[in-house]
Design a protein around this motif. Structure first.
Motif, PDB file in Angstrom:
ATOM      1  N   GLY A  37      -5.208  75.015 -47.645  1.00 26.91           N
ATOM      2  CA  GLY A  37      -3.999  75.433 -48.326  1.00 26.91           C
ATOM      3  C   GLY A  37      -4.319  75.743 -49.770  1.00 26.91           C
ATOM      4  O   GLY A  37      -5.407  75.516 -50.268  1.00 26.91           O
TER       5      GLY A  37
ATOM      6  N   GLY B 136      -0.665  72.034 -45.575  1.00 23.59           N
ATOM      7  CA  GLY B 136       0.050  73.272 -45.824  1.00 23.59           C
ATOM      8  C   GLY B 136       0.147  73.654 -47.281  1.00 23.59           C
ATOM      9  O   GLY B 136       1.140  74.245 -47.714  1.00 23.59           O
TER      10      GLY B 136
ATOM     11  N   THR C 249      -0.489  73.399 -38.673  1.00 25.03           N
ATOM     12  CA  THR C 249      -0.839  73.597 -40.079  1.00 25.03           C
ATOM     13  C   THR C 249      -1.514  72.375 -40.673  1.00 25.03           C
ATOM     14  O   THR C 249      -1.967  72.422 -41.810  1.00 25.03           O
ATOM     15  CB  THR C 249       0.427  73.899 -40.897  1.00 25.03           C
ATOM     16  OG1 THR C 249       1.368  72.829 -40.742  1.00 25.03           O
ATOM     17  CG2 THR C 249       1.057  75.201 -40.441  1.00 25.03           C
TER      18      THR C 249
END
Length: 363
Positions: free
Chosen positions: A3, A84, A299
């Motif tokens: 991320g 994420g 994710t």
């Protein structure tokens, strides 16, 4: 799975008064972490602490109070989780028979509110129980597996359980009309739950058996799934037809609460055909395939807690398993008595565990 805020996974873990551990903390590697130490040094307690952070319970005992270090009144594990592109702060405490979870400064009232952050599986010396235990163990595996890739699954499963409970109350009370009234809701939720479970199994088990065939080339492996009601028939029709029998027994006999999947070897139950060691290899393949599926679909980076399992394998299978763990997308926490039992090919962060103290030694 990177991320914007860094590499996903557990980036920091701190514990206090957990089992055999002295209070301490680690900053794990995002891929492979190895904890080396003698028997009873505290390696398993460390994995137990990580599991407690992720699932708010131990993987060793159902009595959470046993997690608390002798002489202490509470156990506390906290951590930072990158997911994420955001950094989350998670803490779990058990005290006076109660478990409290806080996520990003607020209390969590449902496990699902925090468990999504750390998809987790355990591989240990009891790994074969996924095959040998009753159907409830495999349904739990199914539910966690689907939960981490199908956001709607949690609500559909809760919806089904609510309808099932209400119908069972009506059945026990002998209330035919109320039992019938809950059947459409129960059948609708069951159809949604079953569809997601079947999609999950179709994605994971063929890959798992392909991995397992490399380790067990002499066995013809396959799998089967039972929905919990007669194949090819609508559940609402089955509930209607079985209502008299279920009124007599006081509970529902059909539905996804009775679902089951099994793995076969040469056409018979794998538990009857494979040795204990072969069963563990099969379960390792299933959980590696699950972690790969989570990595591809979710994710969040999954966690694999591997406790001394390599020590039970021969050199060839040990090397294959470690290579699989290194090549996968999971964040791995692996314990071993002797480091030379682990043919690690790439980068890993090593820790030494002795008398409950955990210290980074390199990596």
């Amino acid at each position: 799975m990177d991320g914007s805020g860094g590499v996903d996974g557990l980036t920091h873990c701190r514990w206090q008064a957990v089992r055999h551990l002295v209070a301490g903390s680690i900053d794990p590697d995002p891929r492979l972490n190895i904890f080396q130490g003698a028997n009873a040094a505290g390696k398993t307690s460390l994995l137990e602490a990580i599991h407690f952070l992720a699932r708010s319970r131990s993987f060793i005992t159902h009595r959470t109070a046993r997690l608390i270090r002798s002489g202490e009144s509470e156990a506390l594990v906290s951590g930072r989780v990158q997911a994420g592109g955001q950094l989350h702060r998670l803490g779990v405490q058990h005290r006076s028979g109660e478990t409290r979870v806080r996520l990003n400064g607020r209390d969590v009232t449902a496990l699902s509110e925090s468990a999504w952050l750390l998809p987790l599986q355990v591989l240990n010396t009891e790994a074969q129980r996924l095959l040998t235990d009753g159907p409830a163990t495999r349904r739990a595996f199914l539910n966690w597996g689907v939960f981490h890739v199908e956001p709607a699954y949690r609500e559909e499963w809760r919806r089904y359980q609510r309808a099932l409970r209400q119908r069972n109350v009506a059945l026990r009370a002998g209330d035919r009309r109320l039992a019938q009234a809950w059947e459409p809701e129960m059948a609708a939720a069951a159809t949604a739950v079953d569809a997601r479970r079947q999609r999950f199994l179709q994605a994971v088990l063929p890959n798992a058996l392909e991995i397992a065939r490399q380790w067990l080339p002499d066995a013809t492996l396959d799998w089967r799934y039972r929905t919990g009601w007669r194949a090819g028939e609508a559940l609402d029709a089955i509930l209607a037809a079985s209502r008299d029998q279920e009124l007599a027994q006081g509970f529902s006999l059909h539905g996804p609460h009775r679902a089951e999947f099994r793995v076969t070897a040469d056409g018979v139950e794998a538990t009857s055909y494979l040795s204990r060691g072969q069963q563990k290899l099969l379960v390792a393949a299933i959980k590696v395939a699950l972690a790969d599926h989570w990595t591809a679909q979710a994710t969040q980076r999954p966690l694999l807690l591997v406790d001394d399992l390599p020590a039970e394998l021969d050199r060839s299978h040990r090397a294959d398993l470690v290579r699989r763990l290194e090549a996968g997308g999971a964040q791995v926490f692996l314990t071993a008595i002797e480091g030379d039992l682990l043919p690690v090919g790439g980068h890993a962060r090593w820790f030494h565990v002795e008398q409950g103290r955990v210290e980074a030694t390199g990596g």
